[in-house]
Design a protein around this motif. Structure first.
Motif, PDB file in Angstrom:
ATOM      1  N   ALA A 162       0.746  -1.422  -0.199  1.00  0.00           N
ATOM      2  CA  ALA A 162      -0.061   0.090   0.260  1.00  0.00           C
ATOM      3  C   ALA A 162       1.236   1.464  -0.305  1.00  0.00           C
ATOM      4  O   ALA A 162       2.004   1.516   0.736  1.00  0.00           O
ATOM      5  CB  ALA A 162      -0.950  -0.471   1.538  1.00  0.00           C
ATOM      6  N   GLY A 163       0.538   2.467  -0.849  1.00  0.00           N
ATOM      7  CA  GLY A 163       1.417   3.593  -0.747  1.00  0.00           C
ATOM      8  C   GLY A 163       2.162   3.464  -1.586  1.00  0.00           C
ATOM      9  O   GLY A 163       3.267   4.076  -1.837  1.00  0.00           O
ATOM     10  N   SER A 164       2.747   2.242  -2.603  1.00  0.00           N
ATOM     11  CA  SER A 164       3.654   1.914  -3.578  1.00  0.00           C
ATOM     12  C   SER A 164       3.149   2.672  -4.830  1.00  0.00           C
ATOM     13  O   SER A 164       4.192   2.526  -5.347  1.00  0.00           O
ATOM     14  CB  SER A 164       3.961   0.918  -3.626  1.00  0.00           C
ATOM     15  OG  SER A 164       2.722  -0.187  -4.262  1.00  0.00           O
ATOM     16  N   GLY A 165       1.885   2.965  -5.007  1.00  0.00           N
ATOM     17  CA  GLY A 165       1.554   3.406  -5.955  1.00  0.00           C
ATOM     18  C   GLY A 165       1.381   2.208  -7.498  1.00  0.00           C
ATOM     19  O   GLY A 165       0.419   3.094  -8.198  1.00  0.00           O
ATOM     20  N   VAL A 166       1.244   1.275  -6.539  1.00  0.00           N
ATOM     21  CA  VAL A 166       1.046   0.275  -8.239  1.00  0.00           C
ATOM     22  C   VAL A 166      -0.150  -0.230  -8.044  1.00  0.00           C
ATOM     23  O   VAL A 166      -0.187  -0.174  -6.331  1.00  0.00           O
ATOM     24  CB  VAL A 166       1.866  -1.431  -7.592  1.00  0.00           C
ATOM     25  CG1 VAL A 166       1.319  -1.905  -8.207  1.00  0.00           C
ATOM     26  CG2 VAL A 166       3.493  -0.532  -7.437  1.00  0.00           C
ATOM     27  N   ALA A 167      -0.956  -0.462  -8.395  1.00  0.00           N
ATOM     28  CA  ALA A 167      -2.522  -0.933  -8.412  1.00  0.00           C
ATOM     29  C   ALA A 167      -2.171  -2.359  -7.519  1.00  0.00           C
ATOM     30  O   ALA A 167      -1.744  -3.227  -8.654  1.00  0.00           O
ATOM     31  CB  ALA A 167      -3.080  -0.743  -9.782  1.00  0.00           C
ATOM     32  N   ILE A 168      -3.783  -2.636  -6.998  1.00  0.00           N
ATOM     33  CA  ILE A 168      -3.538  -3.898  -6.622  1.00  0.00           C
ATOM     34  C   ILE A 168      -4.467  -5.013  -6.980  1.00  0.00           C
ATOM     35  O   ILE A 168      -5.784  -3.653  -6.154  1.00  0.00           O
ATOM     36  CB  ILE A 168      -3.091  -3.700  -5.043  1.00  0.00           C
ATOM     37  CG1 ILE A 168      -1.328  -3.632  -4.318  1.00  0.00           C
ATOM     38  CG2 ILE A 168      -3.439  -5.549  -4.289  1.00  0.00           C
ATOM     39  CD1 ILE A 168      -1.348  -3.388  -3.568  1.00  0.00           C
ATOM     40  N   THR A 169      -5.203  -6.157  -7.394  1.00  0.00           N
ATOM     41  CA  THR A 169      -6.156  -6.896  -8.175  1.00  0.00           C
ATOM     42  C   THR A 169      -6.155  -8.034  -6.835  1.00  0.00           C
ATOM     43  O   THR A 169      -5.008  -8.308  -6.263  1.00  0.00           O
ATOM     44  CB  THR A 169      -6.213  -6.584  -8.878  1.00  0.00           C
ATOM     45  OG1 THR A 169      -4.436  -6.783  -9.792  1.00  0.00           O
ATOM     46  CG2 THR A 169      -6.664  -4.846  -9.780  1.00  0.00           C
ATOM     47  N   LYS A 170      -7.164  -8.654  -6.905  1.00  0.00           N
ATOM     48  CA  LYS A 170      -7.248  -9.802  -6.665  1.00  0.00           C
ATOM     49  C   LYS A 170      -8.058  -9.967  -7.661  1.00  0.00           C
ATOM     50  O   LYS A 170      -8.780  -9.917  -7.923  1.00  0.00           O
ATOM     51  CB  LYS A 170      -7.590  -9.492  -5.154  1.00  0.00           C
ATOM     52  CG  LYS A 170      -7.736 -11.294  -4.096  1.00  0.00           C
ATOM     53  CD  LYS A 170      -8.565 -10.561  -2.898  1.00  0.00           C
ATOM     54  CE  LYS A 170      -7.977 -11.540  -2.089  1.00  0.00           C
ATOM     55  NZ  LYS A 170      -8.709 -12.563  -1.458  1.00  0.00           N
ATOM     56  N   GLY A 195     -11.772 -11.260 -14.450  1.00  0.00           N
ATOM     57  CA  GLY A 195     -13.041  -9.752 -13.717  1.00  0.00           C
ATOM     58  C   GLY A 195     -12.770 -10.184 -12.165  1.00  0.00           C
ATOM     59  O   GLY A 195     -13.070  -9.489 -11.330  1.00  0.00           O
ATOM     60  N   ARG A 196     -10.596  -9.954 -12.228  1.00  0.00           N
ATOM     61  CA  ARG A 196     -10.082  -9.194 -10.892  1.00  0.00           C
ATOM     62  C   ARG A 196     -10.647  -7.843 -10.226  1.00  0.00           C
ATOM     63  O   ARG A 196     -10.615  -7.546 -11.089  1.00  0.00           O
ATOM     64  CB  ARG A 196      -8.469  -9.741 -10.800  1.00  0.00           C
ATOM     65  CG  ARG A 196      -8.017  -8.586 -12.181  1.00  0.00           C
ATOM     66  CD  ARG A 196      -6.406  -8.924 -12.102  1.00  0.00           C
ATOM     67  NE  ARG A 196      -5.696  -8.442 -13.271  1.00  0.00           N
ATOM     68  CZ  ARG A 196      -5.810  -8.169 -14.690  1.00  0.00           C
ATOM     69  NH1 ARG A 196      -6.160  -9.305 -14.993  1.00  0.00           N
ATOM     70  NH2 ARG A 196      -4.819  -7.488 -15.172  1.00  0.00           N
ATOM     71  N   ARG A 197     -10.549  -7.797  -9.742  1.00  0.00           N
ATOM     72  CA  ARG A 197     -10.994  -6.233  -9.067  1.00  0.00           C
ATOM     73  C   ARG A 197      -9.479  -5.861  -8.135  1.00  0.00           C
ATOM     74  O   ARG A 197      -8.854  -6.332  -7.621  1.00  0.00           O
ATOM     75  CB  ARG A 197     -11.789  -6.425  -8.373  1.00  0.00           C
ATOM     76  CG  ARG A 197     -12.201  -7.763  -7.251  1.00  0.00           C
ATOM     77  CD  ARG A 197     -13.096  -7.778  -6.319  1.00  0.00           C
ATOM     78  NE  ARG A 197     -13.435  -8.953  -5.564  1.00  0.00           N
ATOM     79  CZ  ARG A 197     -12.548  -8.437  -4.568  1.00  0.00           C
ATOM     80  NH1 ARG A 197     -11.923  -7.610  -4.012  1.00  0.00           N
ATOM     81  NH2 ARG A 197     -12.740  -9.957  -3.688  1.00  0.00           N
ATOM     82  N   THR A 198      -9.719  -4.586  -7.879  1.00  0.00           N
ATOM     83  CA  THR A 198      -9.134  -3.574  -6.853  1.00  0.00           C
ATOM     84  C   THR A 198      -9.692  -3.745  -5.778  1.00  0.00           C
ATOM     85  O   THR A 198     -10.248  -3.658  -5.466  1.00  0.00           O
ATOM     86  CB  THR A 198      -8.330  -2.410  -7.915  1.00  0.00           C
ATOM     87  OG1 THR A 198      -8.852  -1.846  -9.245  1.00  0.00           O
ATOM     88  CG2 THR A 198      -7.875  -0.959  -6.957  1.00  0.00           C
ATOM     89  N   LEU A 199      -8.603  -3.611  -4.887  1.00  0.00           N
ATOM     90  CA  LEU A 199      -8.557  -3.550  -3.432  1.00  0.00           C
ATOM     91  C   LEU A 199      -8.873  -2.784  -3.229  1.00  0.00           C
ATOM     92  O   LEU A 199      -8.055  -1.492  -3.368  1.00  0.00           O
ATOM     93  CB  LEU A 199      -7.055  -4.721  -2.811  1.00  0.00           C
ATOM     94  CG  LEU A 199      -7.411  -6.110  -2.569  1.00  0.00           C
ATOM     95  CD1 LEU A 199      -5.771  -6.707  -2.446  1.00  0.00           C
ATOM     96  CD2 LEU A 199      -8.918  -6.630  -2.251  1.00  0.00           C
TER      97      LEU A 199
END
Ligand SMILES: [Zn+2]
Length: 199
Positions: A162-170, A195-199
């Motif tokens: 978190a805070g790295s500026g990278v999109a994190i999806t699951k 269908g992955r979604r952003t956390l």
């Protein structure tokens, strides 16, 4: 077991440590190896020796490799800006079989199990954070198993990044809740990836 001579008993004991092989199967396989073509048994022994000696974790993603970087990290057609985070090298093989993912991977080496004393220091989180810090990463796809421990592992990774500026999806749910991704067929995995979604 009917035969307790040293070498055969030892072979059966080793075989029965393998997943899905109980004492009966171990007995059947050992007698098959002894009774059949000895050359085939020697080739199996040699194949085992070669993988033990040659196969190592990729220094970049911790997939198995015989060289320096693994074939996926070496492949310049892959999108190095997308990292799919999985628990084991076996999971990479499952995603590769879908044929639809063109990014790269990061193998954690398992999943967090705090109750068993299996903490973050046992997994490759530090190397993952390092890859993100190096830059060029746009998306981290958390593809841990659909279990409580898998979810906890994904949560730890998303907090870490978190805070790295990278999109994190699951991965999308719809995957069977169970022990591992191997329960999903290639199409289900491809759908979960799409269908992955952003956390
Ligand atoms: Zn690699």
């Amino acid at each position: 077991m009917t035969n307790d001579q040293g070498a055969i008993a030892n072979l059966q004991a080793e075989l029965s440590k393998l997943p899905g092989i109980g004492p009966k199967s171990a007995e059947r396989i050992s007698h098959y190896l002894l009774g059949g073509d000895r050359k085939a048994a020697a080739e199996l022994a040699n194949a085992l020796r070669v993988v033990v000696e040659k196969v190592r974790p990729c220094p970049e993603c911790f997939n198995w490799t015989e060289g320096d970087l693994c074939p996926i990290c070496r492949d310049h057609r892959r999108d190095a800006g997308s990292i799919c985070v999985v628990e084991t090298p076996r999971d990479i093989a499952l995603f590769e079989r879908t044929g639809s993912y063109r990014g790269v991977y990061h193998v954690l080496g398992g999943r967090l199990a705090p109750l068993d004393g299996f903490g973050p220091d046992r997994l490759t989180f530090a190397a993952l954070a390092q890859r993100v810090r190096r830059g060029g990463v746009k998306e981290i796809i958390l593809a841990t198993s659909p279990t409580m421990e898998g979810d906890g592992t994904a949560l730890y990774a998303s907090n870490l990044l978190a805070g790295s500026g990278v999109a994190i999806t699951k991965l999308a749910r719809g995957l069977p809740s169970g022990s591992s991704l191997e329960l999903a067929n290639p199409q289900m995995l491809a759908d979960a990836m799409d269908g992955r979604r952003t956390l």
